[in-house]
Write a protein that holds these residues in place. Sequence first.
Motif, PDB file in Angstrom:
ATOM      1  N   TRP A  96     -83.566 -44.064 -70.094  1.00 13.29           N
ATOM      2  CA  TRP A  96     -84.893 -43.454 -70.009  1.00 13.29           C
ATOM      3  C   TRP A  96     -85.544 -43.756 -68.669  1.00 13.29           C
ATOM      4  CZ3 TRP A  96     -87.436 -39.647 -71.908  1.00 13.29           C
ATOM      5  CH2 TRP A  96     -87.167 -39.180 -73.194  1.00 13.29           C
ATOM      6  N   GLY A  97     -85.351 -44.978 -68.193  1.00 14.67           N
ATOM      7  CA  GLY A  97     -85.904 -45.320 -66.892  1.00 14.67           C
ATOM      8  C   GLY A  97     -85.300 -44.475 -65.788  1.00 14.67           C
ATOM      9  N   LEU A  98     -83.995 -44.230 -65.879  1.00  5.59           N
ATOM     10  CA  LEU A  98     -83.336 -43.377 -64.895  1.00  5.59           C
ATOM     11  C   LEU A  98     -83.896 -41.957 -64.936  1.00  5.59           C
ATOM     12  CD1 LEU A  98     -81.106 -42.963 -62.784  1.00  5.59           C
ATOM     13  CD2 LEU A  98     -79.511 -42.511 -64.666  1.00  5.59           C
ATOM     14  N   ARG A  99     -84.137 -41.449 -66.146  1.00  4.05           N
ATOM     15  CA  ARG A  99     -84.715 -40.115 -66.278  1.00  4.05           C
ATOM     16  C   ARG A  99     -86.124 -40.068 -65.683  1.00  4.05           C
ATOM     17  NH1 ARG A  99     -83.083 -39.446 -72.643  1.00  4.05           N
ATOM     18  NH2 ARG A  99     -80.824 -39.194 -72.347  1.00  4.05           N
ATOM     19  N   ILE A 100     -86.904 -41.090 -65.964  1.00  6.64           N
ATOM     20  CA  ILE A 100     -88.273 -41.114 -65.443  1.00  6.64           C
ATOM     21  C   ILE A 100     -88.273 -41.125 -63.921  1.00  6.64           C
ATOM     22  CG2 ILE A 100     -90.344 -42.567 -65.248  1.00  6.64           C
ATOM     23  CD1 ILE A 100     -89.839 -43.424 -68.153  1.00  6.64           C
ATOM     24  N   ARG A 101     -87.457 -41.989 -63.331  1.00  2.09           N
ATOM     25  CA  ARG A 101     -87.421 -42.066 -61.865  1.00  2.09           C
ATOM     26  C   ARG A 101     -86.872 -40.782 -61.257  1.00  2.09           C
ATOM     27  NH1 ARG A 101     -83.854 -45.726 -60.347  1.00  2.09           N
ATOM     28  NH2 ARG A 101     -83.096 -46.306 -62.422  1.00  2.09           N
ATOM     29  N   SER A 102     -85.936 -40.150 -61.943  1.00  2.00           N
ATOM     30  CA  SER A 102     -85.380 -38.889 -61.439  1.00  2.00           C
ATOM     31  C   SER A 102     -86.430 -37.790 -61.429  1.00  2.00           C
ATOM     32  CB  SER A 102     -84.185 -38.459 -62.289  1.00  2.00           C
ATOM     33  OG  SER A 102     -83.161 -39.420 -62.267  1.00  2.00           O
ATOM     34  N   ASN A 160     -87.776 -36.031 -57.954  1.00  2.94           N
ATOM     35  CA  ASN A 160     -87.449 -34.627 -57.677  1.00  2.94           C
ATOM     36  C   ASN A 160     -87.385 -33.878 -59.006  1.00  2.94           C
ATOM     37  OD1 ASN A 160     -86.244 -32.126 -56.921  1.00  2.94           O
ATOM     38  ND2 ASN A 160     -85.358 -33.102 -55.111  1.00  2.94           N
ATOM     39  N   ARG A 161     -88.538 -33.340 -59.420  1.00  2.00           N
ATOM     40  CA  ARG A 161     -88.634 -32.686 -60.720  1.00  2.00           C
ATOM     41  C   ARG A 161     -87.697 -31.473 -60.851  1.00  2.00           C
ATOM     42  NH1 ARG A 161     -92.294 -32.727 -64.874  1.00  2.00           N
ATOM     43  NH2 ARG A 161     -93.421 -34.352 -63.736  1.00  2.00           N
ATOM     44  N   PRO A 162     -87.654 -30.546 -59.874  1.00  2.00           N
ATOM     45  CA  PRO A 162     -86.770 -29.374 -60.030  1.00  2.00           C
ATOM     46  C   PRO A 162     -85.302 -29.751 -60.174  1.00  2.00           C
ATOM     47  CG  PRO A 162     -88.381 -28.984 -58.299  1.00  2.00           C
ATOM     48  CD  PRO A 162     -88.483 -30.429 -58.653  1.00  2.00           C
ATOM     49  N   MET A 163     -84.835 -30.721 -59.377  1.00  7.24           N
ATOM     50  CA  MET A 163     -83.434 -31.129 -59.465  1.00  7.24           C
ATOM     51  C   MET A 163     -83.140 -31.837 -60.782  1.00  7.24           C
ATOM     52  SD  MET A 163     -81.649 -30.060 -56.993  1.00  7.24           S
ATOM     53  CE  MET A 163     -80.207 -31.087 -57.231  1.00  7.24           C
ATOM     54  N   ALA A 164     -84.114 -32.644 -61.262  1.00  8.15           N
ATOM     55  CA  ALA A 164     -83.921 -33.316 -62.549  1.00  8.15           C
ATOM     56  C   ALA A 164     -83.820 -32.295 -63.674  1.00  8.15           C
ATOM     57  CB  ALA A 164     -85.066 -34.287 -62.809  1.00  8.15           C
ATOM     58  N   GLY A 165     -84.673 -31.269 -63.632  1.00  5.66           N
ATOM     59  CA  GLY A 165     -84.599 -30.219 -64.639  1.00  5.66           C
ATOM     60  C   GLY A 165     -83.297 -29.454 -64.563  1.00  5.66           C
ATOM     61  N   ALA A 166     -82.821 -29.206 -63.333  1.00  5.57           N
ATOM     62  CA  ALA A 166     -81.557 -28.499 -63.167  1.00  5.57           C
ATOM     63  C   ALA A 166     -80.382 -29.317 -63.683  1.00  5.57           C
ATOM     64  CB  ALA A 166     -81.347 -28.160 -61.691  1.00  5.57           C
ATOM     65  N   ALA A 167     -80.525 -30.649 -63.670  1.00  7.08           N
ATOM     66  CA  ALA A 167     -79.465 -31.533 -64.168  1.00  7.08           C
ATOM     67  C   ALA A 167     -79.484 -31.675 -65.686  1.00  7.08           C
ATOM     68  CB  ALA A 167     -79.585 -32.906 -63.517  1.00  7.08           C
TER      69      ALA A 167
END
Length: 300
Positions: A175-181, A185-192
């Motif tokens: 969860w921490g990794l997701r939060i920091r991602s 970079n919100r668009p790249m995190a969503g794309a992942a």
Amino acid sequence: MSLDVFLVQVFNGLSLFTVLALMAVGLAIVFGLMGVINMAHGELMALGAYMTYLTAGVFQRFLPSLMGAYFLVGIVVAFVVTAAVGFVLERVMIRRLYHRPLDTMLATWGLSLVLQQVYRQVFGPIDVSVPTVTWLKGAWNITPNIALPLSRIFILFLTFAVALAVFLFLFRSRWGLRIRSVMQNRPMAGAAGIDTERVDAVTFAVGCGLAGIAGSALTMLASTGPVTGQQYIVDTFVVVVFGGIESLLGTFLSAFSIGQLQSMFELLLSGSMAKATILMLVIVALYFRPQGLFALKVRR
């Protein structure tokens, strides 16, 4: 200044540091990582204190033989309830105000006023307090002239335990990794494939839950009233900005520095003059280092 007086003031500074740090780490997550100016953060701290007060009442009435454990249960209850309230607030109100900092500030300020009135209606306008558990009564006598209350020593250890838990959550968990991602970079995190909206809700909930723990700890130091949160919210924002908005380590170092300075200044000046002096020093420091004194990189 004698050595005994100096040591007492240092410990008083540590007591102030515990409340500021517990409040500021939650605000650093909400304000620093999410960019949300939550003016109701103090009222969420008061909610955590009231939850601890209710927990004490339940134990006194139904489980008097287990009163020694009520405070530990109260900390958990305070975190869960304030985190749940924060989750609902993010889903209902905050998510509609992202990237609109002034609107967020006004909306959460209005929410703080509403919560204050709710506390007056439910708990009354008079401050309430909780009983000190037996194992936190008394003091540790370092010297014949210095006695450190066990309750404050416990809260100091609680602060470091919370700091360790936040570090492990943000830097050693998925969860921490997701939060920091998402925050980087919100668009790249969503794309992942990361559900960014759910991450926002969880992040805001955790920040609010930490405010609840701060309120629970505050019950061991002072009474709780409807406007208790307003007494700490400005100092908490100062701590976060001074330490560096995106630096959790800076937040703790800032809380420690401000707590110690205020304790020492109060020995020489009045309480209001001590706060004014610290604020002036913070303004001067931010003029030369606007990214925060302990931040490793400039705010975006």
